[in-house]
Write a protein that holds these residues in place. Structure first.
Motif, PDB file in Angstrom:
ATOM      1  N   GLU A 153       0.293   8.521  14.117  1.00  0.00           N
ATOM      2  CA  GLU A 153      -0.141   7.492  15.059  1.00  0.00           C
ATOM      3  C   GLU A 153       0.994   6.494  15.320  1.00  0.00           C
ATOM      4  OE1 GLU A 153      -2.734   8.530  16.619  1.00  0.00           O
ATOM      5  OE2 GLU A 153      -4.320   7.112  16.047  1.00  0.00           O
ATOM      6  N   LEU A 154       1.721   6.130  14.282  1.00  0.00           N
ATOM      7  CA  LEU A 154       2.837   5.207  14.450  1.00  0.00           C
ATOM      8  C   LEU A 154       3.955   5.844  15.271  1.00  0.00           C
ATOM      9  CD1 LEU A 154       2.968   3.713  10.838  1.00  0.00           C
ATOM     10  CD2 LEU A 154       2.223   2.533  12.917  1.00  0.00           C
ATOM     11  N   LYS A 155       4.200   7.137  15.059  1.00  0.00           N
ATOM     12  CA  LYS A 155       5.212   7.858  15.845  1.00  0.00           C
ATOM     13  C   LYS A 155       4.831   7.909  17.318  1.00  0.00           C
ATOM     14  CE  LYS A 155       8.447   9.345  12.974  1.00  0.00           C
ATOM     15  NZ  LYS A 155       9.883   9.057  13.177  1.00  0.00           N
ATOM     16  N   LYS A 156       3.541   7.932  17.584  1.00  0.00           N
ATOM     17  CA  LYS A 156       3.058   8.027  18.967  1.00  0.00           C
ATOM     18  C   LYS A 156       3.017   6.670  19.660  1.00  0.00           C
ATOM     19  CE  LYS A 156      -0.702  10.362  17.881  1.00  0.00           C
ATOM     20  NZ  LYS A 156      -1.986  11.085  18.062  1.00  0.00           N
ATOM     21  N   GLY A 157       3.359   5.606  18.928  1.00  0.00           N
ATOM     22  CA  GLY A 157       3.465   4.308  19.593  1.00  0.00           C
ATOM     23  C   GLY A 157       2.527   3.225  19.100  1.00  0.00           C
ATOM     24  N   LYS A 158       1.572   3.554  18.263  1.00  0.00           N
ATOM     25  CA  LYS A 158       0.697   2.511  17.735  1.00  0.00           C
ATOM     26  C   LYS A 158       1.450   1.677  16.716  1.00  0.00           C
ATOM     27  CE  LYS A 158      -3.783   4.601  18.620  1.00  0.00           C
ATOM     28  NZ  LYS A 158      -5.075   5.066  18.082  1.00  0.00           N
ATOM     29  N   THR A 159       0.977   0.463  16.495  1.00  0.00           N
ATOM     30  CA  THR A 159       1.594  -0.435  15.522  1.00  0.00           C
ATOM     31  C   THR A 159       0.673  -0.567  14.307  1.00  0.00           C
ATOM     32  OG1 THR A 159       0.550  -2.439  16.396  1.00  0.00           O
ATOM     33  CG2 THR A 159       2.647  -1.742  17.400  1.00  0.00           C
ATOM     34  N   VAL A 160       1.229  -1.100  13.229  1.00  0.00           N
ATOM     35  CA  VAL A 160       0.410  -1.364  12.041  1.00  0.00           C
ATOM     36  C   VAL A 160      -0.720  -2.321  12.395  1.00  0.00           C
ATOM     37  CG1 VAL A 160       0.405  -2.467   9.767  1.00  0.00           C
ATOM     38  CG2 VAL A 160       2.225  -0.866  10.364  1.00  0.00           C
ATOM     39  N   ASP A 161      -0.424  -3.335  13.216  1.00  0.00           N
ATOM     40  CA  ASP A 161      -1.464  -4.284  13.631  1.00  0.00           C
ATOM     41  C   ASP A 161      -2.587  -3.588  14.392  1.00  0.00           C
ATOM     42  OD1 ASP A 161      -0.377  -6.485  12.439  1.00  0.00           O
ATOM     43  OD2 ASP A 161       0.660  -7.202  14.239  1.00  0.00           O
ATOM     44  N   LEU A 239      -2.042  -6.848  -6.535  1.00  0.00           N
ATOM     45  CA  LEU A 239      -2.828  -6.460  -5.360  1.00  0.00           C
ATOM     46  C   LEU A 239      -2.337  -7.192  -4.113  1.00  0.00           C
ATOM     47  CD1 LEU A 239      -5.257  -5.094  -3.964  1.00  0.00           C
ATOM     48  CD2 LEU A 239      -6.662  -7.022  -4.743  1.00  0.00           C
ATOM     49  N   GLY A 240      -2.091  -8.495  -4.252  1.00  0.00           N
ATOM     50  CA  GLY A 240      -1.602  -9.278  -3.112  1.00  0.00           C
ATOM     51  C   GLY A 240      -0.282  -8.741  -2.576  1.00  0.00           C
ATOM     52  N   LYS A 241       0.614  -8.343  -3.479  1.00  0.00           N
ATOM     53  CA  LYS A 241       1.906  -7.782  -3.078  1.00  0.00           C
ATOM     54  C   LYS A 241       1.695  -6.489  -2.287  1.00  0.00           C
ATOM     55  CE  LYS A 241       6.425  -6.543  -5.100  1.00  0.00           C
ATOM     56  NZ  LYS A 241       6.552  -5.133  -4.711  1.00  0.00           N
ATOM     57  N   GLU A 245       2.799  -5.711   1.636  1.00  0.00           N
ATOM     58  CA  GLU A 245       3.830  -4.713   1.917  1.00  0.00           C
ATOM     59  C   GLU A 245       3.269  -3.427   2.516  1.00  0.00           C
ATOM     60  OE1 GLU A 245       5.878  -4.196  -1.781  1.00  0.00           O
ATOM     61  OE2 GLU A 245       6.789  -6.204  -1.724  1.00  0.00           O
ATOM     62  N   ASP A 246       2.049  -3.073   2.178  1.00  0.00           N
ATOM     63  CA  ASP A 246       1.455  -1.825   2.669  1.00  0.00           C
ATOM     64  C   ASP A 246      -0.032  -2.044   2.937  1.00  0.00           C
ATOM     65  OD1 ASP A 246       1.003   0.848   3.324  1.00  0.00           O
ATOM     66  OD2 ASP A 246       0.826   1.496   1.235  1.00  0.00           O
ATOM     67  N   PRO A 247      -0.365  -2.927   3.908  1.00  0.00           N
ATOM     68  CA  PRO A 247      -1.770  -3.298   4.128  1.00  0.00           C
ATOM     69  C   PRO A 247      -2.671  -2.113   4.504  1.00  0.00           C
ATOM     70  CG  PRO A 247      -0.402  -4.057   5.942  1.00  0.00           C
ATOM     71  CD  PRO A 247       0.532  -3.598   4.865  1.00  0.00           C
ATOM     72  N   LEU A 248      -2.101  -1.098   5.121  1.00  0.00           N
ATOM     73  CA  LEU A 248      -2.900   0.071   5.487  1.00  0.00           C
ATOM     74  C   LEU A 248      -3.150   1.001   4.298  1.00  0.00           C
ATOM     75  CD1 LEU A 248      -1.366   0.977   8.964  1.00  0.00           C
ATOM     76  CD2 LEU A 248      -3.685   0.139   8.522  1.00  0.00           C
ATOM     77  N   CYS A 249      -2.449   0.764   3.203  1.00  0.00           N
ATOM     78  CA  CYS A 249      -2.591   1.602   1.989  1.00  0.00           C
ATOM     79  C   CYS A 249      -2.387   3.082   2.326  1.00  0.00           C
ATOM     80  CB  CYS A 249      -3.952   1.384   1.333  1.00  0.00           C
ATOM     81  SG  CYS A 249      -4.237  -0.307   0.781  1.00  0.00           S
ATOM     82  N   PHE A 250      -1.185   3.382   2.862  1.00  0.00           N
ATOM     83  CA  PHE A 250      -0.895   4.774   3.206  1.00  0.00           C
ATOM     84  C   PHE A 250       0.518   5.191   2.816  1.00  0.00           C
ATOM     85  CE2 PHE A 250       1.291   2.692   6.491  1.00  0.00           C
ATOM     86  CZ  PHE A 250       1.964   3.579   7.336  1.00  0.00           C
ATOM     87  N   ARG A 251       1.245   4.296   2.157  1.00  0.00           N
ATOM     88  CA  ARG A 251       2.604   4.624   1.721  1.00  0.00           C
ATOM     89  C   ARG A 251       2.797   4.299   0.236  1.00  0.00           C
ATOM     90  NH1 ARG A 251       5.755   2.364   7.145  1.00  0.00           N
ATOM     91  NH2 ARG A 251       5.659   4.317   8.335  1.00  0.00           N
ATOM     92  N   ALA A 252       2.907   3.015  -0.091  1.00  0.00           N
ATOM     93  CA  ALA A 252       3.109   2.632  -1.490  1.00  0.00           C
ATOM     94  C   ALA A 252       1.919   3.014  -2.357  1.00  0.00           C
ATOM     95  CB  ALA A 252       3.368   1.122  -1.586  1.00  0.00           C
ATOM     96  N   TYR A 253       0.737   2.915  -1.769  1.00  0.00           N
ATOM     97  CA  TYR A 253      -0.502   3.319  -2.455  1.00  0.00           C
ATOM     98  C   TYR A 253      -1.368   4.017  -1.420  1.00  0.00           C
ATOM     99  CZ  TYR A 253      -5.088   3.041  -4.656  1.00  0.00           C
ATOM    100  OH  TYR A 253      -6.323   3.352  -5.170  1.00  0.00           O
ATOM    101  N   LYS A 254      -1.540   5.307  -1.571  1.00  0.00           N
ATOM    102  CA  LYS A 254      -2.298   6.080  -0.593  1.00  0.00           C
ATOM    103  C   LYS A 254      -3.780   6.069  -0.962  1.00  0.00           C
ATOM    104  CE  LYS A 254       1.595   9.125   0.457  1.00  0.00           C
ATOM    105  NZ  LYS A 254       2.122  10.498   0.437  1.00  0.00           N
ATOM    106  N   ALA A 255      -4.593   5.597  -0.031  1.00  0.00           N
ATOM    107  CA  ALA A 255      -6.034   5.497  -0.258  1.00  0.00           C
ATOM    108  C   ALA A 255      -6.776   6.017   0.964  1.00  0.00           C
ATOM    109  CB  ALA A 255      -6.425   4.052  -0.542  1.00  0.00           C
TER     110      ALA A 255
END
Length: 276
Positions: A153-161, A239-241, A245-255
Motif C-alpha cells: 500500500e505504501l509503494k502504491k502511494g498511500k502514507t502511514v497517516d 510501548l510508547g517508543k 516509531e512503528d505506529p502501524l505495528c508492521f515492521r519493528a513489531y508485526k501484529a
C-alpha cells in the motif's frame, strides 16, 4: 505471607474505558490478567462485544472460585458459566455454525494455593525476571500477511497517516482471522490453539509454570505490551517508543492490528506485578 500487590494498570486502546476488553482479578487466592478477543465480525451481544462479554464471564467466575480449584476444575467452571450464558441468550446453535461469533478470551492466572501460573492463550507472565510467552503460530501468519499488504500500500502511494485512519491491511486479513476460529481448541490441527470460549480445552495446550517456594516476584500482562519489562514504567516507555516509531505495528513489531488515529494504543493492555 500471601499476595502483595506492587502495581497494576488497565488501559483500553480506545478513549472510552468501557470498551476495554482486558480485565484484572486481584484477591487473596488468585491474580489474573484476562484478554477478551478482538471483535472481528462487528456484531455485538447485549450491546457488548463478544470479547468484552467473555472477559466479564471469566472474571466473575474466577472471583468466586474456591482457592483449591485445579486447572481442570477452573476451566470446567468457566466453560459452564459461558454455556449457561449461551443457552440463556439462545446463541448455542448459532455459535456452532459461526465459530467466530463465540465470545472468547485468553488468560494468565496465578493460583496462590497451587503456586502455579496457568497461561491459556497468549497472555504473558514473567517470574523472577524470566519471560514466559505462549504465542500462537497463526498470529505470525496473519501479522506477516498484513505487513506485506501494508508495505505494498505504501509503494502504491498511500502514507502511514492514511493507514492510521483506515488500516486496509487489517481489512485484508479479516477473512483469515474469521477462519482461525475454527481451529480453536483443536490440538490435532496444525494451526490449533487454545482459548477460553465455553468449549473443552486440551490441558496439554495450557502452559503451566511452577512458582518457587521462596519470595518471588510475578508479572502478568496481556499482549498489549509487546515488549514486557520488569516494571510498569519501563513497559510503558517501551510501548510508547514502539507507537512513535512503528505506529502501524508492521515492521519493528508485526501484529494483526496497529494504532488507529485517535486511539491510545494498538491494543487494550493490562499489567499486574505482585510479590508472593
Amino acid at each position: 505471607m500471601g499476595i502483595h500487590l506492587i502495581e497494576s494498570f488497565l488501559q483500553g486502546k480506545r478513549p472510552a474505558p468501557e470498551l476495554c476488553e482486558d480485565m484484572l482479578v486481584i484477591n487473596e487466592d488468585f491474580v489474573a490478567v484476562i484478554d477478551g478477543a478482538t471483535n472481528v465480525s462487528g456484531r455485538k451481544i447485549n450491546g457488548k462485544s463478544p470479547g468484552k462479554l467473555a472477559a466479564e464471564i471469566v472474571k466473575q467466575t474466577v472471583e468466586r472460585m474456591d482457592k483449591k480449584v485445579t486447572l481442570e476444575g477452573m476451566i470446567e467452571q468457566i466453560n459452564q458459566s459461558m454455556q449457561n450464558f449461551y443457552q440463556k441468550q439462545e446463541l448455542l446453535e448459532e455459535i456452532k455454525r459461526k465459530k467466530w461469533l463465540a465470545p472468547s478470551a485468553c488468560m494468565a492466572i496465578y493460583s496462590h494455593y497451587h503456586r502455579e501460573v496457568w497461561q491459556i492463550g497468549d497472555c504473558q507472565a514473567m517470574i523472577e525476571g524470566e519471560l514466559y510467552k505462549n504465542e500462537k503460530h497463526l498470529d505470525t501468519i496473519t501479522a506477516n500477511a498484513r505487513s506485506l499488504y501494508l508495505e505494498a500500500e505504501l509503494k502504491k502511494g498511500k502514507t502511514v497517516d492514511d493507514l492510521l485512519v483506515r488500516d486496509t491491511g487489517w481489512e485484508f486479513i479479516q477473512p483469515l482471522i474469521l477462519q482461525q476460529y475454527y481451529m480453536q481448541n483443536d490440538p490435532q490441527n496444525q494451526y490449533g490453539y487454545e482459548v477460553i470460549n465455553g468449549f473443552p480445552i486440551d490441558l496439554n495446550m495450557v502452559q503451566v509454570t511452577p512458582v518457587p517456594a521462596d519470595m518471588t516476584e510475578i508479572i502478568l500482562a496481556s499482549d498489549g505490551y509487546p515488549f514486557l519489562r520488569n516494571n510498569l514504567s519501563d513497559s510503558e516507555v517501551t510501548l510508547g517508543k514502539l507507537l512513535r516509531e512503528d505506529p502501524l505495528c508492521f515492521r519493528a513489531y508485526k501484529a494483526s492490528k496497529g494504532l488507529v488515529k485517535g486511539n491510545e494504543s494498538f491494543d487494550d493492555r493490562a499489567y499486574i506485578r505482585i510479590r508472593v
